[in-house]
Design a protein around this motif. Structure first.
Motif, PDB file in Angstrom:
ATOM      1  N   ALA A  71       0.836  -1.211   0.000  1.00 20.96           N
ATOM      2  CA  ALA A  71       0.000   0.000   0.000  1.00 20.96           C
ATOM      3  C   ALA A  71       0.866   1.255   0.000  1.00 20.96           C
ATOM      4  N   LEU A  72       1.974   1.214   0.758  1.00 18.60           N
ATOM      5  CA  LEU A  72       2.896   2.368   0.793  1.00 18.60           C
ATOM      6  C   LEU A  72       3.575   2.572  -0.548  1.00 18.60           C
ATOM      7  N   VAL A  73       3.963   1.468  -1.193  1.00 19.44           N
ATOM      8  CA  VAL A  73       4.594   1.577  -2.511  1.00 19.44           C
ATOM      9  C   VAL A  73       3.608   2.167  -3.519  1.00 19.44           C
ATOM     10  N   SER A  74       2.358   1.726  -3.448  1.00 16.80           N
ATOM     11  CA  SER A  74       1.327   2.246  -4.368  1.00 16.80           C
ATOM     12  C   SER A  74       1.102   3.742  -4.162  1.00 16.80           C
ATOM     13  N   GLY A  75       1.208   4.189  -2.901  1.00 16.51           N
ATOM     14  CA  GLY A  75       0.992   5.608  -2.614  1.00 16.51           C
ATOM     15  C   GLY A  75       2.270   6.321  -2.217  1.00 16.51           C
ATOM     16  N   ILE A  76       3.402   5.906  -2.835  1.00 15.35           N
ATOM     17  CA  ILE A  76       4.718   6.410  -2.408  1.00 15.35           C
ATOM     18  C   ILE A  76       4.842   7.928  -2.530  1.00 15.35           C
ATOM     19  N   LYS A  77       4.251   8.508  -3.574  1.00 18.23           N
ATOM     20  CA  LYS A  77       4.347   9.967  -3.754  1.00 18.23           C
ATOM     21  C   LYS A  77       3.671  10.683  -2.586  1.00 18.23           C
ATOM     22  N   ASP A  78       2.453  10.246  -2.249  1.00 20.97           N
ATOM     23  CA  ASP A  78       1.735  10.865  -1.128  1.00 20.97           C
ATOM     24  C   ASP A  78       2.469  10.635   0.181  1.00 20.97           C
ATOM     25  N   PHE A  79       3.075   9.450   0.327  1.00 20.36           N
ATOM     26  CA  PHE A  79       3.807   9.114   1.542  1.00 20.36           C
ATOM     27  C   PHE A  79       5.013  10.045   1.732  1.00 20.36           C
ATOM     28  N   ILE A  80       5.779  10.265   0.659  1.00 17.73           N
ATOM     29  CA  ILE A  80       6.959  11.133   0.740  1.00 17.73           C
ATOM     30  C   ILE A  80       6.544  12.584   0.982  1.00 17.73           C
ATOM     31  N   LEU A  81       5.456  13.025   0.345  1.00 13.59           N
ATOM     32  CA  LEU A  81       4.957  14.383   0.582  1.00 13.59           C
ATOM     33  C   LEU A  81       4.586  14.570   2.049  1.00 13.59           C
ATOM     34  N   GLU A  82       4.006  13.546   2.648  1.00 12.49           N
ATOM     35  CA  GLU A  82       3.613  13.642   4.049  1.00 12.49           C
ATOM     36  C   GLU A  82       4.822  13.670   4.980  1.00 12.49           C
ATOM     37  N   LEU A  83       5.861  12.894   4.641  1.00 12.82           N
ATOM     38  CA  LEU A  83       7.064  12.895   5.478  1.00 12.82           C
ATOM     39  C   LEU A  83       7.794  14.217   5.408  1.00 12.82           C
ATOM     40  N   GLY A  84       7.737  14.877   4.251  1.00 14.75           N
ATOM     41  CA  GLY A  84       8.404  16.164   4.086  1.00 14.75           C
ATOM     42  C   GLY A  84       9.712  16.013   3.327  1.00 14.75           C
ATOM     43  N   LYS A  85      10.151  17.118   2.739  1.00 12.44           N
ATOM     44  CA  LYS A  85      11.335  17.094   1.870  1.00 12.44           C
ATOM     45  C   LYS A  85      12.615  16.774   2.638  1.00 12.44           C
TER      46      LYS A  85
END
Length: 200
Positions: A183-197
């Motif tokens: 699920a994290l791989v499928s939503g990796i873009k949203d996951f990285i955006l949430e973690l922050g740059k």
């Protein structure tokens, strides 16, 4: 490099544009406050600009009132006007229309500058209540520190204590680690955006 030259040119143009909008907002505000102008005058001013300078964009009646609001929201805050010119007009409009307090506005302004957030990323941060989540997570901080949530380097804290992973809503409550990974791989873009740059 060409990229850095273009970026510097954009920053310079943006700074001048924000300063111009500030001056227009100040002018309109003072005229309205002195009861020399009303809604019809601003409406006619917008029409006049469109007739005389049809190639100019951003001077609709609605945007002129936003310039007035922009000036009035920040005119008594000495430190924010210098930061405002570092972010785009669309970022500024989103903040003044959606944020209720000086502290919340400053939080998002500094977040945009530090993280180089796009308009879409800013909207997501506001929609997921980033400011409120940071305030709740930092109950022990003094009110002054809470307003900006800075570390000793005058930057926003690089890591958050809580995350909104709403893109995992379809994941069942009882799930295996492999299902979470997929699920994290499928939503990796949203996951990285949430973690922050800073994390990436």
């Amino acid at each position: 490099s060409i990229y850095s030259a273009k970026n510097n040119a954009y920053k310079s143009i943006n700074k001048e544009l924000i300063n111009l909008y500030w001056q227009i907002g100040e002018y309109i505000s003072k005229k309205v406050t002195a009861k020399l102008w009303g809604k019809s005058v601003v409406k006619n001013l917008a029409k006049y600009i469109q007739q005389k300078q049809p190639h100019l964009k951003g001077y609709s009646q609605r945007n002129l009132w936003r310039m007035k609001q922009f000036y009035e929201v920040y005119k008594d805050n000495e430190k924010l006007p210098t930061l405002l010119a570092q972010i785009s007009w669309s970022h500024n409009v989103s903040i003044i229309s959606r944020c209720k307090t000086v502290e919340e506005r400053e939080f998002y302004i500094r977040l945009i500058i530090k993280e180089k957030l796009s308009f879409r990323e800013l909207e997501r941060q506001i929609n997921t209540s980033s400011f409120e989540r940071v305030m709740i997570a930092d109950e022990g901080l003094s009110p002054a520190l809470k307003t900006i949530v800075k570390n000793k380097d005058d930057d926003l804290r690089p890591f958050k204590d809580t995350y909104i992973l709403d893109f995992l809503d379809d994941l069942p409550k009882k799930h295996k680690e492999t299902e979470l990974q997929q699920a994290l791989v499928s939503g990796i873009k949203d996951f990285i955006l949430e973690l922050g740059k800073d994390f990436s």
